[in-house]
Design a protein around this motif. Structure first.
Motif, PDB file in Angstrom:
ATOM      1  N   LEU A  60      41.451  33.343  38.515  1.00 31.24           N
ATOM      2  CA  LEU A  60      40.725  34.468  37.914  1.00 31.24           C
ATOM      3  C   LEU A  60      40.589  35.637  38.892  1.00 31.24           C
ATOM      4  N   SER A  61      40.297  35.346  40.135  1.00 29.33           N
ATOM      5  CA  SER A  61      40.042  36.413  41.106  1.00 29.33           C
ATOM      6  C   SER A  61      41.251  37.319  41.298  1.00 29.33           C
ATOM      7  N   TRP A  62      42.462  36.779  41.115  1.00 26.71           N
ATOM      8  CA  TRP A  62      43.657  37.580  41.372  1.00 26.71           C
ATOM      9  C   TRP A  62      43.914  38.640  40.312  1.00 26.71           C
ATOM     10  N   VAL A  63      43.310  38.482  39.134  1.00 23.51           N
ATOM     11  CA  VAL A  63      43.432  39.523  38.112  1.00 23.51           C
ATOM     12  C   VAL A  63      42.777  40.811  38.629  1.00 23.51           C
ATOM     13  N   VAL A  64      41.702  40.669  39.381  1.00 24.36           N
ATOM     14  CA  VAL A  64      41.014  41.813  39.975  1.00 24.36           C
ATOM     15  C   VAL A  64      41.655  42.201  41.305  1.00 24.36           C
ATOM     16  N   THR A  65      41.936  41.206  42.136  1.00 27.29           N
ATOM     17  CA  THR A  65      42.436  41.464  43.489  1.00 27.29           C
ATOM     18  C   THR A  65      43.788  42.165  43.483  1.00 27.29           C
ATOM     19  N   ALA A  66      44.689  41.784  42.582  1.00 34.25           N
ATOM     20  CA  ALA A  66      46.025  42.395  42.535  1.00 34.25           C
ATOM     21  C   ALA A  66      45.909  43.893  42.289  1.00 34.25           C
ATOM     22  N   TYR A  67      45.020  44.292  41.374  1.00 34.56           N
ATOM     23  CA  TYR A  67      44.823  45.711  41.075  1.00 34.56           C
ATOM     24  C   TYR A  67      44.253  46.440  42.296  1.00 34.56           C
ATOM     25  N   LEU A  68      43.232  45.851  42.915  1.00 33.40           N
ATOM     26  CA  LEU A  68      42.574  46.501  44.047  1.00 33.40           C
ATOM     27  C   LEU A  68      43.520  46.674  45.228  1.00 33.40           C
ATOM     28  N   LEU A  69      44.272  45.632  45.552  1.00 31.08           N
ATOM     29  CA  LEU A  69      45.182  45.711  46.697  1.00 31.08           C
ATOM     30  C   LEU A  69      46.261  46.771  46.476  1.00 31.08           C
ATOM     31  N   ALA A  70      46.844  46.783  45.274  1.00 25.92           N
ATOM     32  CA  ALA A  70      47.925  47.735  45.003  1.00 25.92           C
ATOM     33  C   ALA A  70      47.421  49.173  45.031  1.00 25.92           C
ATOM     34  N   SER A  71      46.279  49.431  44.409  1.00 23.68           N
ATOM     35  CA  SER A  71      45.763  50.802  44.368  1.00 23.68           C
ATOM     36  C   SER A  71      45.339  51.274  45.752  1.00 23.68           C
TER      37      SER A  71
ATOM     38  N   ILE B 162      31.807  44.902  54.185  1.00 21.68           N
ATOM     39  CA  ILE B 162      30.814  43.946  53.693  1.00 21.68           C
ATOM     40  C   ILE B 162      30.255  44.379  52.334  1.00 21.68           C
ATOM     41  N   VAL B 163      30.012  45.677  52.170  1.00 22.01           N
ATOM     42  CA  VAL B 163      29.486  46.187  50.895  1.00 22.01           C
ATOM     43  C   VAL B 163      30.487  45.948  49.766  1.00 22.01           C
ATOM     44  N   GLY B 164      31.774  46.265  50.026  1.00 19.86           N
ATOM     45  CA  GLY B 164      32.797  46.003  49.008  1.00 19.86           C
ATOM     46  C   GLY B 164      32.913  44.526  48.708  1.00 19.86           C
ATOM     47  N   PHE B 165      32.832  43.713  49.739  1.00 19.03           N
ATOM     48  CA  PHE B 165      32.895  42.254  49.614  1.00 19.03           C
ATOM     49  C   PHE B 165      31.797  41.753  48.669  1.00 19.03           C
ATOM     50  N   ALA B 166      30.572  42.170  48.920  1.00 17.34           N
ATOM     51  CA  ALA B 166      29.439  41.682  48.126  1.00 17.34           C
ATOM     52  C   ALA B 166      29.465  42.230  46.710  1.00 17.34           C
ATOM     53  N   MET B 167      29.731  43.522  46.566  1.00 14.91           N
ATOM     54  CA  MET B 167      29.615  44.156  45.256  1.00 14.91           C
ATOM     55  C   MET B 167      30.640  43.621  44.265  1.00 14.91           C
ATOM     56  N   PHE B 168      31.922  43.679  44.629  1.00 19.56           N
ATOM     57  CA  PHE B 168      32.925  43.299  43.642  1.00 19.56           C
ATOM     58  C   PHE B 168      33.035  41.796  43.477  1.00 19.56           C
ATOM     59  N   GLY B 169      32.706  41.052  44.537  1.00 17.53           N
ATOM     60  CA  GLY B 169      32.657  39.604  44.367  1.00 17.53           C
ATOM     61  C   GLY B 169      31.634  39.212  43.316  1.00 17.53           C
ATOM     62  N   ALA B 170      30.466  39.838  43.379  1.00 17.56           N
ATOM     63  CA  ALA B 170      29.408  39.532  42.408  1.00 17.56           C
ATOM     64  C   ALA B 170      29.763  40.049  41.013  1.00 17.56           C
TER      65      ALA B 170
ATOM     66  N   ILE C  77      39.335  47.093  50.726  1.00 16.93           N
ATOM     67  CA  ILE C  77      39.870  45.827  51.228  1.00 16.93           C
ATOM     68  C   ILE C  77      38.782  44.749  51.195  1.00 16.93           C
ATOM     69  N   GLY C  78      37.552  45.140  51.522  1.00 14.56           N
ATOM     70  CA  GLY C  78      36.436  44.194  51.434  1.00 14.56           C
ATOM     71  C   GLY C  78      36.259  43.678  50.017  1.00 14.56           C
ATOM     72  N   ALA C  79      36.411  44.575  49.032  1.00 16.34           N
ATOM     73  CA  ALA C  79      36.304  44.163  47.629  1.00 16.34           C
ATOM     74  C   ALA C  79      37.397  43.150  47.290  1.00 16.34           C
ATOM     75  N   SER C  80      38.631  43.419  47.721  1.00 16.47           N
ATOM     76  CA  SER C  80      39.738  42.490  47.462  1.00 16.47           C
ATOM     77  C   SER C  80      39.474  41.134  48.118  1.00 16.47           C
ATOM     78  N   PHE C  81      39.054  41.180  49.368  1.00 13.10           N
ATOM     79  CA  PHE C  81      38.799  39.951  50.119  1.00 13.10           C
ATOM     80  C   PHE C  81      37.620  39.185  49.505  1.00 13.10           C
ATOM     81  N   GLY C  82      36.583  39.925  49.118  1.00 12.27           N
ATOM     82  CA  GLY C  82      35.400  39.285  48.540  1.00 12.27           C
ATOM     83  C   GLY C  82      35.708  38.569  47.243  1.00 12.27           C
ATOM     84  N   VAL C  83      36.446  39.236  46.356  1.00  9.11           N
ATOM     85  CA  VAL C  83      36.796  38.619  45.076  1.00  9.11           C
ATOM     86  C   VAL C  83      37.622  37.354  45.316  1.00  9.11           C
ATOM     87  N   ALA C  84      38.578  37.424  46.252  1.00  6.51           N
ATOM     88  CA  ALA C  84      39.425  36.264  46.535  1.00  6.51           C
ATOM     89  C   ALA C  84      38.624  35.112  47.133  1.00  6.51           C
TER      90      ALA C  84
END
Length: 679
Positions: free
Chosen positions: A60-71, A287-295, A416-423
């Protein structure tokens, strides 16, 4: 339509930017931006349904992470290529890539297909965001830019609220595939309008594009995200594959450092890491991106699977988090820009975010709506307190030549934090869910076709369980998701510890609250130093900003005059004379303010009538000269140490341009025989 052929005005004449083709063009740009901004949030409430339909909850996380990493990876390339080859054609290309990706996402038959198509969509989405912002700078003169940037910021704010709601409505009443198909008609309209209406000056800037650096930093980020998402689930943490990916990431990072040292225009200048404030802010942004998009990725799953809430209502349930984020983000930015004090906000923000994550961890399948809403609001409040300020303090810490790349660097780390957090959240969720379901069903006789593995792939299987088994399954899902927030809390706490080491330098006058587009995670930003400075100083072009700057100019020059009277004297100085009636018609200053200014300068013998026109007297000319000196000093003071003897040529040009525009553009020439074109 008169274009600026010298590259200094950067756009249309002031009269045209609000009417005709320019207005329609900005509408088309807003549509393009809407597509990309919406796709960052609309998918979240559809994810539980998508994984139930296609299977592969662990992916599931890669549906979000793939978009974030590419953009994120494509952002610097879109910006530089737009400068070099023209933005209109590049923007059209970005729209087409985004629409092709959207159409393919809607037709995906399995999770690997969807993940690949989401990456293609993200590639176009990064270009939509970067180029739409840049084209506004081509269309609109500096003093008017603030109000239009506000429109673009409003799009980001609106999509933060509407994205989860719209995603839920489309998923529930049509199909999750319409989350992607909805982009097609909007994108086609934007393409048609851009092709027919968008006219921008042909300004080309030569760049030595850092293709190698862009590829390497994207590769390093991908390796890290793969380790986070596959470790402990697909492969064991000690497996050769995971160790190999980690080693490859370290090697690529070392190669990246070497490449950036030699690059003429590095995608991320290493000298920025010599500035403590930038380095700390980059880590906290991560860290902010990690927490926000992971949640944000896993809260809809908690609501829909554990509490049985419909996709539409799950978007409504998440509104308290978005409201808290936008509220605290706006308020903190305004307080900082007015007081100049900012250190309390990253401290408070990371602390409240940590508390919010711990509160989210306490939720379970029996939690009432009011408790969940309160927890969501606290979490959003914490994120908003820190997001605005991080961009602002980075801009304040660097020299003018690094202003643009420092801003993009801070937002890059947040993305990048958002991508890493979601993963990483996905890995924790998948491993905890497998453990919880095995523990819940151990020793029990399950109906045919029902197993812990089947429930991991398709949560809809819970509805087919015997009534006696459902509570255990729901608790397994609830604790797996909320454990994610517990694991994230120490990371947010690390951000709190790092925030103590930030040095609270005095803010430059030109460093004002960043616009929403720079602070809504994980939006990538790519602007030049000129664009960033122009965005900040363009606030002076608003009616309130001009009134305030003229009040300060008058005070600095030592006169007791109305702000409008100082403005009037400088207008007469520039044009030789003014006709008050025409001035009132053509300027943005209210009629009553113009009349009051005319009365005051006549009563004090600073100007005199000759027919219909006002001319400066000898004493008026002396006052106007002192006001002119005070005006440039005021702008220079706003720029702080950016305004040094060795300052950039384009910064000097910007100040000169704004100095002229503060007392009126050519379209506001206060005489009947106004010229029809600009030179």
């Amino acid at each position: 339509m008169a274009l600026d052929t010298h590259g200094t005005g950067k756009g249309l004449t002031g009269a045209e930017h609000v009417t005709g083709n320019a207005f329609v063009s900005i509408g088309a740009l807003l549509l393009g931006l809407l597509l990309a901004a919406l796709d960052q949030t609309i998918v979240s409430t559809a994810l539980p349904t998508i994984v139930s339909d296609l299977g592969g909850l662990e992916h599931l996380s890669w549906v979000v992470t793939a978009y974030l990493l590419a953009s994120t990876a494509a952002t610097p390339l879109w910006g530089k290529l737009g400068d070099q080859y023209g933005r209109k054609r590049l923007f059209q290309t970005a729209v087409v890539i985004f629409l092709v990706g959207s159409a393919l996402c809607g037709t995906a038959q399995n999770m690997p297909q969807l993940i690949a198509f989401r990456a293609l969509q993200g590639l176009g989405g990064g270009g939509l965001i970067v180029l739409s912002m840049a084209i506004v700078g081509d269309l609109v003169p500096p003093r008017e830019r603030g109000r239009y940037q506000g429109l673009f910021g409003a799009v980001f704010g609106a999509t933060s609220v509407l994205g989860p709601l719209l995603g839920g409505v489309l998923t529930q009443h049509l199909s999750w595939r319409w989350v992607f198909y909805v982009n097609l008609p909007v994108g086609v309209v934007a393409l048609a309008v851009i092709a027919t209406a968008l006219r921008i000056p042909r300004r080309f800037a030569r760049h030595v594009i850092d293709y190698l650096g862009t590829f390497l930093i994207a590769a390093v980020a991908t390796c890290l995200v793969l380790v986070a998402s596959l470790g402990g689930t697909t492969w064991a943490w000690g497996s050769a594959q995971i160790i190999g990916l980690a080693v490859l990431g370290v090697v690529l990072a070392a190669v990246f450092v070497g490449a950036e040292r030699r690059a003429a225009e590095p995608v991320l200048p290493l000298k920025l890491f010599g500035i403590r404030t930038f380095t700390l802010s980059a880590v906290i942004s991560f860290i902010v991106g990690f927490a926000m998009f992971g949640a944000m990725t896993y809260l809809p799953t908690f609501l829909q699977v554990v509490h049985g809430i419909s996709p539409t209502l799950s978007g409504v349930y998440m509104l308290p988090m978005v409201v808290g984020l936008l509220l605290s983000s706006t308020v903190s930015g305004q307080i900082v820009s007015r007081t100049g004090r900012w250190k309390v906000f990253p401290l408070a923000g990371t602390a409240v975010t940590t508390i919010g994550l711990l509160l989210l961890h306490r939720l379970d399948e029996r939690s009432p709506t009011a408790e969940m809403s309160a927890c969501f609001f606290v979490f959003g409040l914490g994120l908003g307190l820190v997001m605005q300020v991080l961009v602002l303090i980075v801009q304040n810490a660097v020299g003018y030549e690094d202003l643009g790349v420092a801003t993009s660097g801070a937002t890059f780390f947040r993305s990048i934090g958002a991508s890493f957090g979601v993963a990483l959240f996905g890995t924790v969720f998948a491993s905890r869910l497998a453990h919880n379901l095995d523990a819940a069903f151990r020793g029990l006789h399950l109906p045919p076709g029902v197993s812990a593995h089947a429930l991991q792939s398709d949560p809809r299987g819970i509805a087919h369980l015997p009534p006696g088994l459902r509570p255990a399954a729901l608790h397994a899902f609830a604790s797996a998701i909320t454990d994610v927030f517990l694991y994230a809390a120490p990371v947010a706490l690390l951000g709190f510890a790092l925030a103590w080491f930030l040095k609270e330098d005095r803010l430059r006058g030109a460093v004002t609250a960043p616009d929403v587009s720079e602070t809504i995670a994980p939006n990538p930003v790519e602007r030049s130093s000129y664009d960033e400075c122009c965005r900040a100083l363009s606030l002076l072009g608003t009616r309130e900003g001009r009134r305030e700057i003229y009040r300060k100019i008058t005070e600095r020059a030592g006169y007791d005059l109305l702000p409008a009277a100082s403005w009037l004297l400088l207008r007469i100085r520039r044009f030789g004379s003014v006709e008050p009636g025409v001035l009132a018609e053509r300027s943005p200053v209210p009629l009553e303010a113009v009349l009051a200014a005319v009365r005051q300068v006549e009563e004090r013998h600073l100007a005199e009538r000759r027919g219909l026109d006002l001319y400066l007297t000898e004493s008026g000319r002396e006052v106007a000269e002192r006001l002119a000196s005070a005006r440039e000093e005021s702008l220079a003071q706003l720029l702080g140490d950016w305004w040094q003897p060795g300052r950039s040529t384009d910064l000097s040009q910007l100040v000169k341009e704004l100095t002229g525009e503060l007392c009126g553009s050519e379209r506001e020439r206060p005489h009947r025989a106004a010229p029809t074109t600009l030179t």
